[in-house]
Structures are given as C-alpha cells and as structure tokens.
Design an enzyme around this catalytic site. Structure first.
Site, short mmCIF file in Angstrom:
data_model
loop_
_atom_site.label_atom_id
_atom_site.label_comp_id
_atom_site.label_asym_id
_atom_site.label_seq_id
_atom_site.Cartn_x
_atom_site.Cartn_y
_atom_site.Cartn_z
N GLY A 182 -1.29 62.48 6.45
CA GLY A 182 -1.29 61.29 7.30
C GLY A 182 -0.01 61.13 8.09
NE ARG A 183 -0.93 61.55 13.59
CZ ARG A 183 -1.20 62.67 14.25
NH1 ARG A 183 -0.27 63.59 14.35
NH2 ARG A 183 -2.38 62.88 14.80
N GLY A 184 2.82 62.00 7.33
CA GLY A 184 3.90 61.62 6.44
C GLY A 184 3.70 60.27 5.75
CB SER A 242 -2.19 64.96 10.28
OG SER A 242 -1.41 65.19 11.42
N PRO A 243 -2.66 66.55 6.91
CG PRO A 243 -2.19 68.28 5.43
CD PRO A 243 -2.12 67.92 6.88
CE1 TYR A 286 1.16 70.66 18.95
CE2 TYR A 286 1.55 72.54 17.52
CZ TYR A 286 0.77 71.48 17.90
OH TYR A 286 -0.41 71.22 17.24
CG HIS A 319 -4.39 71.83 21.29
ND1 HIS A 319 -3.03 71.92 21.48
CD2 HIS A 319 -4.55 71.07 20.18
CE1 HIS A 319 -2.41 71.25 20.53
NE2 HIS A 319 -3.31 70.71 19.73
#
Length: 331
Positions: free
Chosen positions: A208-210, A205-206, A56, A125
């Site tokens: 859904g990436r927003g 991402s729970p 990242y 990862h």
C-alpha cells in the site's frame, strides 16, 4: 530463495521481486549509492526479478538499474515498461501511447539505457484506448521475434483486454496494484482473466505504498515533496485517519504473531496463489531483508479469514490514484 514460475511454463523467478521506482522518483530521499547497494544485495540474496520503467525519472531509473547490473546480467531478470507519456512542465499531466512505432522506439531506448541486448519482460504500462490492443501487442510480438524482448506483459489492463491480447501473443504477466487495501483484480475480473489465460499477476504496491507497514502515524510524517502526500487520496485528510484504523488492526495481528505489519501484509499477498509475484519497492537494504523474510511467514486459514474480514474490497478510504490517473486503469 523461494521461487515461482512466471506465466504458463515461463521462467522460474524469485518468489518476490523488487520494485525500483522509488529509487529515482516520486518518494523522497533519493540516494543512488544506497539504491545500488540494495540492488546488489538483492541479487546476492537470490532475488533476481527487478522492475523498472522508462517513465520513472523519467529514464533515470533505467540508467540506475543498468549501472547496478553491469557485469551481473546472468543474475537478473529485468522487467521494464513503455506507454506513459509525461508533460515535462506538469508532472500531474500524463498521456498514453500504444502506437506500434512508439513501441519499437521505446524498446530501443530502454535497451540502451539499461545497457543490455534483450529485455526479459516488456510491459505496456497503460493501455491506449485509441489504439487496438491487437496492434500494440502485435508490435510487441515483433520485438520478441527480433530477439529484443523475451516475454510480454500488460499493466492495469481489463479482463477483456487481457483476453484479446492473449489471442495475438502469449502474455506472461499482468502487473496491477494488489494488496490488502487494493483488491481490485478480484473485483474487476482481471485476476480471473489472468488465470484462464495462464498469466501471472505481478502485484505492485503490495504494501500500500508503505502505508500498510505502519510507518506513518499522521500525514505530516511524509515529506512535503513526496508523491503520496501531494497526490495520493488515501494519504490525505480524513482518508488517512480512516485508513490508519485499518492498519492498526494489521499491526495488532502482526504483534500477536511475532512479526511485522509489512511481513504480514506481504504474506497475505503471497498466500493468494503461486501465480502471484509481489514486487514491493524499497531503496534500502534493511527493508529489503524484511520483505524477503515474509516468504517464510505462513498464515493460517483463520488468520487469512480475519484479514479478509477487515480488508474487504471497499474497506480503504479514498481512490488509489487521483481522478486524472484513474481513467487509464482497467482499460
């Protein structure tokens, strides 16, 4: 703060974690000052599970976390990762390495950037198809023996890989994308493998990436330089329109229950088992508080059934990653 246990007889952590990736890269609107304030606010609220990775930034997110936790090491459980190689000239090109010597050098580099003496949870990862998982996990186990790492994890590994890895050394966590619109761990058997091996599922991402928050009404709502608008198939073209129809149903259910779409989506993940810890990402204190409040939202059996009927495993339109990235998941 409600808590959950990581792995089999592992540490007790906050029942919801904080994904820190977006603070440094991929999502538009970087603001280090607000990110650090958000990290401090998380710790003040008892949220102690922070997730980062060397990729990242690359590297800058670990540096940011290190700066934020200075003087508060006892308050935080830090997870970081190694294994994804990036082409500095092309952000869409990635490689993977699980070579034992790379594992060890990556760990040393992460410890230095984070400013700590021991990583709480160290993930591979992505699984390297060219290196036996036994060799990679064996090298990771040596890091535990030397005191540089406390617990081991894998990310986006297949059920077979989880089984093999657990024979080398206990695996505390599998990190995998899991949400209403990404039910892959159920379909591929990885969730079942986790449960037979005493491995927690850390759901990234729970939201859904927003997308599942209902924040986006059209593709143009995302900045042009945002990862989602540039690379994510689910945020593009007809896929966006079809997925928006799904999200509208979440918004309707949330409104009827007097909550937000984000909290409803997180409550669904939390309801899938005490061995699941979601790590929604945010870089703002306001959204962090919204996410933490989801811990108090209880969904009835009828509400869970209604959500499951809408979000079947194949309901979402489009792949969750570009084709070039998909080859490195569920390995």
């Amino acid at each position: 703060m409600k808590t959950r246990v990581l792995g089999h007889n592992g540490p007790t952590l906050s029942a919801i974690g904080l994904g820190c990736m977006g603070m440094s890269e991929f999502y538009a609107g970087r603001d280090d000052a607000e990110s650090i304030a958000t990290l401090h606010h998380a710790l003040d609220q008892g949220l102690n599970f922070l997730d980062t990775a060397d990729v990242y930034g690359p590297h800058t997110n670990e540096v940011l976390i290190g700066k934020a936790i200075a003087g508060r090491r006892a308050d935080v459980f830090i997870a970081t990762k190694f294994g994804i190689l990036r082409d500095p000239t092309n952000e869409a090109v990635r490689g993977v390495s699980g070579r034992p010597e790379y594992v060890k050098s990556s760990c040393d580099a992460s410890l230095k950037r984070l400013g700590i003496e021991q990583i709480d949870l160290y993930y591979q990862h992505r699984v390297d198809k060219t290196v036996p998982i036994e060799d990679t996990v064996g090298a990771m186990a040596e890091l535990v023996k030397s005191g540089k790492v406390r617990y081991l994890g894998l990310s986006e590994a297949s059920a077979a890989t989880i089984d093999r890895a657990c024979k080398v050394h206990p695996i505390a966590a599998l990190q995998s994308e899991y949400s209403l619109w990404t039910r892959d761990p159920e379909v591929t058997g990885t969730l079942a493998a986790c449960r037979r091996n005493g491995v927690s599922l850390v759901a990234y991402s729970p939201l859904g990436r927003g997308f599942l928050t209902g924040a986006f009404a059209k593709p143009e709502d995302l900045p042009a330089d945002d990862y989602r608008s540039r690379f994510s198939p689910r945020f593009q073209g007809e896929n966006f329109k079809r997925n928006l129809e799904l999200v509208e149903k979440v918004k309707q259910m949330a409104q009827a229950k007097g909550t937000s779409a984000a909290q409803l989506a997180l409550a669904w993940v939390l309801a899938q088992g005490d061995d699941i810890i979601p790590i929604p990402g945010t870089k703002r204190r306001t959204y962090l508080d919204v996410n933490i409040a989801a811990l108090d939202l209880v969904l009835s059996a009828a509400e869970l059934a209604e959500l499951n009927a809408v979000f079947t495993p194949d309901a979402a339109a489009g792949l969750r990653y570009p084709e070039s990235f998909i080859a490195s998941v569920n390995v």
